[in-house]
Design a protein around this motif. Sequence first.
Motif, PDB file in Angstrom:
ATOM      1  N   ALA A 121       0.943  -1.027   0.009  1.00 27.14           N
ATOM      2  CA  ALA A 121      -0.100  -0.019   0.160  1.00 27.14           C
ATOM      3  C   ALA A 121       0.763   1.287  -0.048  1.00 27.14           C
ATOM      4  CB  ALA A 121      -1.041  -0.020   1.303  1.00 27.14           C
ATOM      5  N   SER A 122       2.155   0.975   0.334  1.00 28.26           N
ATOM      6  CA  SER A 122       3.057   2.232   0.501  1.00 28.26           C
ATOM      7  C   SER A 122       3.248   2.984  -1.224  1.00 28.26           C
ATOM      8  CB  SER A 122       4.417   1.838   0.851  1.00 28.26           C
ATOM      9  OG  SER A 122       5.123   3.096   0.787  1.00 28.26           O
ATOM     10  N   SER A 123       3.039   4.150  -1.135  1.00 25.70           N
ATOM     11  CA  SER A 123       3.172   5.103  -2.532  1.00 25.70           C
ATOM     12  C   SER A 123       4.930   5.324  -2.599  1.00 25.70           C
ATOM     13  CB  SER A 123       2.515   6.349  -2.312  1.00 25.70           C
ATOM     14  OG  SER A 123       3.019   7.101  -1.201  1.00 25.70           O
ATOM     15  N   GLU A 124       5.699   4.780  -1.628  1.00 24.00           N
ATOM     16  CA  GLU A 124       6.934   4.995  -1.527  1.00 24.00           C
ATOM     17  C   GLU A 124       7.851   3.892  -2.152  1.00 24.00           C
ATOM     18  OE1 GLU A 124       8.035   6.430   2.208  1.00 24.00           O
ATOM     19  OE2 GLU A 124       6.471   8.186   2.158  1.00 24.00           O
ATOM     20  N   ILE A 125       7.050   2.801  -2.809  1.00 24.62           N
ATOM     21  CA  ILE A 125       7.847   1.579  -3.269  1.00 24.62           C
ATOM     22  C   ILE A 125       7.418   1.411  -4.768  1.00 24.62           C
ATOM     23  CG2 ILE A 125       7.959  -0.967  -3.091  1.00 24.62           C
ATOM     24  CD1 ILE A 125       9.110   0.553  -0.646  1.00 24.62           C
ATOM     25  N   ASP A 126       8.389   1.349  -5.680  1.00 21.07           N
ATOM     26  CA  ASP A 126       8.111   0.977  -7.037  1.00 21.07           C
ATOM     27  C   ASP A 126       8.392  -0.359  -7.332  1.00 21.07           C
ATOM     28  OD1 ASP A 126       8.328   4.010  -7.399  1.00 21.07           O
ATOM     29  OD2 ASP A 126      10.249   3.980  -7.138  1.00 21.07           O
ATOM     30  N   VAL A 127       9.373  -1.145  -6.888  1.00 23.81           N
ATOM     31  CA  VAL A 127       9.641  -2.574  -7.257  1.00 23.81           C
ATOM     32  C   VAL A 127       9.674  -3.381  -5.975  1.00 23.81           C
ATOM     33  CG1 VAL A 127      11.272  -3.968  -8.455  1.00 23.81           C
ATOM     34  CG2 VAL A 127      11.383  -1.555  -8.674  1.00 23.81           C
ATOM     35  N   VAL A 128       8.827  -4.686  -6.120  1.00 26.46           N
ATOM     36  CA  VAL A 128       9.098  -5.387  -4.799  1.00 26.46           C
ATOM     37  C   VAL A 128       9.912  -6.747  -5.165  1.00 26.46           C
ATOM     38  CG1 VAL A 128       7.488  -7.041  -3.575  1.00 26.46           C
ATOM     39  CG2 VAL A 128       6.762  -4.521  -3.979  1.00 26.46           C
ATOM     40  N   TYR A 129      10.446  -7.099  -4.338  1.00 27.05           N
ATOM     41  CA  TYR A 129      11.357  -8.490  -4.279  1.00 27.05           C
ATOM     42  C   TYR A 129      10.542  -9.332  -3.473  1.00 27.05           C
ATOM     43  CZ  TYR A 129      14.812 -11.774  -3.579  1.00 27.05           C
ATOM     44  OH  TYR A 129      15.431 -13.038  -3.388  1.00 27.05           O
ATOM     45  N   ILE A 130      10.127 -10.613  -4.001  1.00 30.02           N
ATOM     46  CA  ILE A 130       9.227 -11.553  -3.154  1.00 30.02           C
ATOM     47  C   ILE A 130      10.117 -12.713  -3.095  1.00 30.02           C
ATOM     48  CG2 ILE A 130       7.216 -12.969  -3.374  1.00 30.02           C
ATOM     49  CD1 ILE A 130       5.770 -10.670  -4.890  1.00 30.02           C
ATOM     50  N   ALA A 131      10.493 -12.738  -1.876  1.00 32.20           N
ATOM     51  CA  ALA A 131      11.238 -14.088  -1.286  1.00 32.20           C
ATOM     52  C   ALA A 131      10.667 -14.888  -0.262  1.00 32.20           C
ATOM     53  CB  ALA A 131      12.689 -13.398  -0.698  1.00 32.20           C
ATOM     54  N   LEU A 132       9.581 -15.281  -0.652  1.00 32.94           N
ATOM     55  CA  LEU A 132       8.656 -16.288   0.223  1.00 32.94           C
ATOM     56  C   LEU A 132       8.751 -17.527  -0.084  1.00 32.94           C
ATOM     57  CD1 LEU A 132       5.321 -13.769   0.062  1.00 32.94           C
ATOM     58  CD2 LEU A 132       6.969 -13.973   1.794  1.00 32.94           C
ATOM     59  N   PRO A 133       8.082 -18.687   0.600  1.00 30.91           N
ATOM     60  CA  PRO A 133       8.382 -19.846   0.121  1.00 30.91           C
ATOM     61  C   PRO A 133       7.446 -20.094  -1.093  1.00 30.91           C
ATOM     62  CG  PRO A 133       7.828 -19.750   2.482  1.00 30.91           C
ATOM     63  CD  PRO A 133       7.966 -18.258   2.039  1.00 30.91           C
ATOM     64  N   ASN A 134       7.904 -21.194  -1.955  1.00 27.82           N
ATOM     65  CA  ASN A 134       7.265 -21.301  -3.102  1.00 27.82           C
ATOM     66  C   ASN A 134       5.897 -21.134  -3.299  1.00 27.82           C
ATOM     67  OD1 ASN A 134       9.763 -21.973  -3.714  1.00 27.82           O
ATOM     68  ND2 ASN A 134       9.670 -24.141  -4.044  1.00 27.82           N
ATOM     69  N   HIS A 135       4.941 -21.666  -2.434  1.00 34.93           N
ATOM     70  CA  HIS A 135       3.526 -21.846  -2.686  1.00 34.93           C
ATOM     71  C   HIS A 135       2.716 -20.430  -2.608  1.00 34.93           C
ATOM     72  CE1 HIS A 135       3.788 -21.292   1.755  1.00 34.93           C
ATOM     73  NE2 HIS A 135       2.530 -21.382   1.760  1.00 34.93           N
ATOM     74  N   LEU A 136       3.468 -19.294  -2.423  1.00 28.58           N
ATOM     75  CA  LEU A 136       3.236 -17.973  -1.823  1.00 28.58           C
ATOM     76  C   LEU A 136       3.499 -17.103  -3.148  1.00 28.58           C
ATOM     77  CD1 LEU A 136       3.675 -17.438   2.075  1.00 28.58           C
ATOM     78  CD2 LEU A 136       1.529 -18.049   0.745  1.00 28.58           C
TER      79      LEU A 136
END
Length: 324
Positions: free
Chosen positions: A62-77
Amino acid sequence: MAVLRWGIIGPGRISTRIVRALASSSRGTLAAVASRDADRAAAYASRHGVGRSFGSYDELLASSEIDVVYIALPNHLHAQWTIRALEAGKHVLCEKPLALTVEDVDAIQAAARMTGRIAVEAFMYLHHPQILRALEVAGDGLLGPLELILGTFSFLLSTPDDPRIDPAMGGGSLWDVGCYPVSFARRLAGEEPDRVAAFARLDERGVDRTFIGQLHFPSGLLAQFDSGFRASDRESFEIVGQAGRLVLDSPFVPAPDGPRPVVTLWRGRVREQITVPSMDQYRAEVEDLTGAILDGTPPRVSLDFSRGTIATLVDLDLAARSTG
Ligand SMILES: NC(=O)c1ccc[n+]([C@@H]2O[C@H](COP(=O)([O-])OP(=O)(O)OC[C@H]3O[C@@H](n4cnc5c(N)ncnc54)[C@H](OP(=O)(O)O)[C@@H]3O)[C@@H](O)[C@H]2O)c1
């Protein structure tokens, strides 16, 4: 100069590689980290000098201060959070495997199209100069027509409650490390396999701890690989052509996180060392996505490519289970 503000979702082991990569990036900065636990997020932020921390993944999205997200969760997520991030207007670098079904990759592609954002599967090894050189050597015909590809990736996993051996979390050596030789073989083949065969050693919960698979491509090219959690660190890759072969000693995790990359070209009994620079492949992965977002260059790992990888992994998993 535009600088992309990155946020990490899932502050586990591998996320620190992206912290390192962003520390030396001129067009990216690590702005925030999110954990399911606010204290854990705050501790991570203070350890790595990250400006903001969030006690939920949704808050970061929800933050307007983020452009790119790096997702490092377990595989099923992976699929679900990639789609949520895209829908929140973020670009995404998601860890491998991007999804556990082809339908989920299709849903990611649809979300990327709909939002005009970019999602990329984090196959960092595909950005390393040794892999680019190997693809060049094979593509230039130096090895003659390709005949056979052999790949290996395994390590010893001894933690009993690890997501990587949890059947509900996309566990199994095929999904965790088998995806590397499978994706590399497909990259070299430049087409999708039309037949696969496989055997696996499944544990009491039905998760593969050792896997061997074979791919047959429409051109006739054959590939064979193994992956596993029950043998100490092994990785290698061999591309066999009718006129020569190329051997990579550490194709997937070279220096600075593994041994110096060694690429050897064999022609008959004559051996030639091919010099490749050592570099942080996670940094190269970050730069590739940065270029795609800011300069409009095509990402090296496209969603179509990821779709083919996931389809092949699904087929291999099914083949191993049907052979018993
Ligand atoms: N490209 C590479 O070089 C590479 C190398 C290793 C792993 N990977 C991939 O990266 C992903 C993460 O691997 P990792 O080794 O970093 O895993 P990890 O150390 O277990 O970290 C995963 C993070 O996910 C969060 N999480 C959310 N729901 C969870 C759940 N139900 N169970 C456990 N953790 C949960 C946790 O953070 P919070 O609870 O704090 O939110 C945890 O820190 C995997 O998909 C793996 O395949 C890639």
